[in-house]
Design an enzyme around this catalytic site. Structure first.
Site, PDB file in Angstrom:
ATOM      1  N   SER A 234     -35.895  47.220  26.796  1.00  0.00           N
ATOM      2  CA  SER A 234     -35.984  46.753  28.142  1.00  0.00           C
ATOM      3  C   SER A 234     -34.732  45.913  28.278  1.00  0.00           C
ATOM      4  O   SER A 234     -34.046  45.550  27.444  1.00  0.00           O
ATOM      5  CB  SER A 234     -37.180  45.883  28.377  1.00  0.00           C
ATOM      6  OG  SER A 234     -37.341  45.024  29.262  1.00  0.00           O
TER       7      SER A 234
ATOM      8  N   TYR B 196     -42.820  39.006  25.020  1.00  0.00           N
ATOM      9  CA  TYR B 196     -42.447  40.421  25.485  1.00  0.00           C
ATOM     10  C   TYR B 196     -40.998  40.612  25.181  1.00  0.00           C
ATOM     11  O   TYR B 196     -40.698  41.597  24.611  1.00  0.00           O
ATOM     12  CB  TYR B 196     -42.731  40.750  26.837  1.00  0.00           C
ATOM     13  CG  TYR B 196     -42.218  41.980  27.402  1.00  0.00           C
ATOM     14  CD1 TYR B 196     -43.000  43.092  26.851  1.00  0.00           C
ATOM     15  CD2 TYR B 196     -41.078  42.323  28.003  1.00  0.00           C
ATOM     16  CE1 TYR B 196     -42.837  44.337  27.527  1.00  0.00           C
ATOM     17  CE2 TYR B 196     -40.785  43.431  28.664  1.00  0.00           C
ATOM     18  CZ  TYR B 196     -41.475  44.633  28.088  1.00  0.00           C
ATOM     19  OH  TYR B 196     -41.243  45.929  28.309  1.00  0.00           O
TER      20      TYR B 196
HETATM   21  P1  NDP Z   1     -47.357  52.071  31.507  1.00  0.00           P
HETATM   22  O1  NDP Z   1     -48.394  50.994  31.549  1.00  0.00           O
HETATM   23  O2  NDP Z   1     -47.384  52.995  32.789  1.00  0.00           O
HETATM   24  O3  NDP Z   1     -47.492  52.924  30.200  1.00  0.00           O
HETATM   25  C1  NDP Z   1     -47.585  52.302  28.987  1.00  0.00           C
HETATM   26  C2  NDP Z   1     -48.065  53.252  28.046  1.00  0.00           C
HETATM   27  O4  NDP Z   1     -48.281  52.738  26.681  1.00  0.00           O
HETATM   28  C3  NDP Z   1     -49.316  54.184  28.410  1.00  0.00           C
HETATM   29  O5  NDP Z   1     -49.253  55.421  28.271  1.00  0.00           O
HETATM   30  C4  NDP Z   1     -50.298  53.537  27.514  1.00  0.00           C
HETATM   31  O6  NDP Z   1     -51.208  54.332  27.094  1.00  0.00           O
HETATM   32  C5  NDP Z   1     -49.491  53.357  26.265  1.00  0.00           C
HETATM   33  N1  NDP Z   1     -49.952  52.302  25.288  1.00  0.00           N
HETATM   34  C6  NDP Z   1     -50.526  50.881  25.526  1.00  0.00           C
HETATM   35  N2  NDP Z   1     -51.139  50.446  24.413  1.00  0.00           N
HETATM   36  C7  NDP Z   1     -51.056  51.477  23.697  1.00  0.00           C
HETATM   37  C8  NDP Z   1     -51.684  51.737  22.353  1.00  0.00           C
HETATM   38  N3  NDP Z   1     -52.351  50.583  21.499  1.00  0.00           N
HETATM   39  N4  NDP Z   1     -51.614  52.862  21.638  1.00  0.00           N
HETATM   40  C9  NDP Z   1     -51.017  53.950  22.411  1.00  0.00           C
HETATM   41  N5  NDP Z   1     -50.417  53.894  23.390  1.00  0.00           N
HETATM   42  C10 NDP Z   1     -50.285  52.567  24.103  1.00  0.00           C
HETATM   43  O7  NDP Z   1     -46.002  51.449  31.412  1.00  0.00           O
HETATM   44  P2  NDP Z   1     -44.516  51.882  31.558  1.00  0.00           P
HETATM   45  O8  NDP Z   1     -44.346  53.555  31.541  1.00  0.00           O
HETATM   46  O9  NDP Z   1     -43.619  51.293  32.272  1.00  0.00           O
HETATM   47  O10 NDP Z   1     -44.093  51.446  29.861  1.00  0.00           O
HETATM   48  C11 NDP Z   1     -43.598  52.356  29.149  1.00  0.00           C
HETATM   49  C12 NDP Z   1     -42.463  51.485  28.076  1.00  0.00           C
HETATM   50  O11 NDP Z   1     -41.403  51.187  29.106  1.00  0.00           O
HETATM   51  C13 NDP Z   1     -43.087  50.331  27.547  1.00  0.00           C
HETATM   52  O12 NDP Z   1     -42.585  50.169  26.198  1.00  0.00           O
HETATM   53  C14 NDP Z   1     -42.394  49.155  28.575  1.00  0.00           C
HETATM   54  O13 NDP Z   1     -42.385  48.091  27.559  1.00  0.00           O
HETATM   55  C15 NDP Z   1     -41.127  49.930  28.944  1.00  0.00           C
HETATM   56  N6  NDP Z   1     -40.417  49.240  29.923  1.00  0.00           N
HETATM   57  C16 NDP Z   1     -41.159  49.640  31.237  1.00  0.00           C
HETATM   58  C17 NDP Z   1     -40.360  48.817  32.118  1.00  0.00           C
HETATM   59  C18 NDP Z   1     -41.160  48.889  33.490  1.00  0.00           C
HETATM   60  O14 NDP Z   1     -40.622  48.006  34.392  1.00  0.00           O
HETATM   61  N7  NDP Z   1     -42.244  49.702  33.896  1.00  0.00           N
HETATM   62  C19 NDP Z   1     -39.151  48.180  32.053  1.00  0.00           C
HETATM   63  C20 NDP Z   1     -38.636  48.196  30.738  1.00  0.00           C
HETATM   64  C21 NDP Z   1     -39.437  48.656  29.715  1.00  0.00           C
HETATM   65  P3  NDP Z   1     -52.866  54.093  26.814  1.00  0.00           P
HETATM   66  O15 NDP Z   1     -53.409  52.851  27.758  1.00  0.00           O
HETATM   67  O16 NDP Z   1     -53.450  55.434  27.360  1.00  0.00           O
HETATM   68  O17 NDP Z   1     -53.084  53.988  25.426  1.00  0.00           O
END
Ligand code: NDP
Length: 249
Positions: free
Chosen positions: A144, A158
């Site tokens: 990030s 975070y």
């Molecule tokens: P979302 O919340 O849309 O996606 C997060 C994903 O992580 C979901 O598919 C969720 O699946 C999964 N997840 C959460 N907990 C678990 C778990 N215990 N086991 C398996 N999977 C898990 O957010 P983003 O797409 O934005 O996030 C994706 C990545 O991008 C993250 O690492 C985030 O920190 C990073 N990021 C995002 C930014 C943003 O502005 N959106 C900016 C910078 C980085 P499920 O709940 O079905 O398990």
């Protein structure tokens, strides 16, 4: 279906039930990759798998909680059993419950460390033996812009997890050179996904929703991931930072 250096690659993606993991799965599959995708919400994973299959692509879904090491092993083993190799893993699962440190949301600190750091390390542990044996591989870790700057108040833990993701990726880069394994840290700014909803306070979620008005689509991050993957094997793109033009930090 387009042919590229992506076509035929076996790509494991965690957190592909929404957001940029889902966009990445759809984009790579459309470009001919065989994707093996995991998350906890199997209904969402099944939809992505079904859509990819309907479009003529290949995808397998596996229920995966990245905080459970055997789940992550199971996800990678599914790919290895079916395809006999893993070319790429995208360690993408992440959560961002924002709150000031003084609120002492210790359970949320634990969960962020468990998902964002330990979950990612379980992904690394699951693919490394196979990638070393194959003599090639590509580990892509989603960090990030908050892995460069600590967002205070609220984002300290975070940010700590994302600093850790960048540190782990840099360590892997140095250690894995001799194994012909590429490493890429992708650091997005604000991207329009469900991430801001992972905060436990409604006031914080509302604040984040306002801040996320400048967010860019998750497809833009998926394209960057595809770009890193499609480079020739000799080209190792180690860091990509992508922000909305309007985002200051
Ligand atoms: P979302 O919340 O849309 O996606 C997060 C994903 O992580 C979901 O598919 C969720 O699946 C999964 N997840 C959460 N907990 C678990 C778990 N215990 N086991 C398996 N999977 C898990 O957010 P983003 O797409 O934005 O996030 C994706 C990545 O991008 C993250 O690492 C985030 O920190 C990073 N990021 C995002 C930014 C943003 O502005 N959106 C900016 C910078 C980085 P499920 O709940 O079905 O398990």
């Amino acid at each position: 279906m387009a042919t590229s250096n992506i076509a035929g690659k076996i790509v494991v993606i965690t957190g592909a039930s929404s957001g940029l993991g889902e966009s990445t799965a759809r984009l790579l599959a459309a470009q001919g990759a065989k994707v093996v995708i995991g998350a906890r919400r199997m209904d969402r994973i099944d939809t992505v798998v079904g859509d990819i299959a309907a479009a003529g692509g290949e995808a397998i879904g596996v229920k995966t909680d990245v905080t459970v090491r055997k789940d992550v092993e199971g996800l990678v083993q599914t790919a290895l059993k079916k395809f006999d190799r893993v070319d790429v893993i995208v360690n993408n699962s992440g959560i961002m419950p924002i709150a000031p440190l003084v609120a002492l949301k210790v359970d949320e600190w634990d969960r962020m460390i468990d998902v964002n750091i330990k979950g990612l390390l379980y992904g690394v542990a699951a693919v490394l033996p196979a990638m070393q044996k194959q003599g090639h591989g590509h580990i892509i870790n989603i960090a990030s812009v908050l892995g460069f700057k600590v967002l205070t108040p609220g984002g300290t833990v975070y940010s700590a997890t994302k600093f850790a993701v960048r540190a782990i990726t840099e360590g892997l880069r140095v250690e894995l050179k001799t194994h012909n394994i590429r490493t890429t840290a992708i650091s997005p700014g604000v991207v329009a996904t469900e991430l801001p909803e992972s905060s436990s306070e409604e006031a914080t979620r509302q604040h984040l929703r306002d801040f996320y008005k400048i967010a860019i689509p998750s497809d833009s991050i998926a394209s960057a991931i595809a770009y890193a993957i499609e480079q020739p094997a000799t080209v190792d793109i180690n860091e990509i930072v992508i922000r909305p033009t309007a985002q200051e930090f």
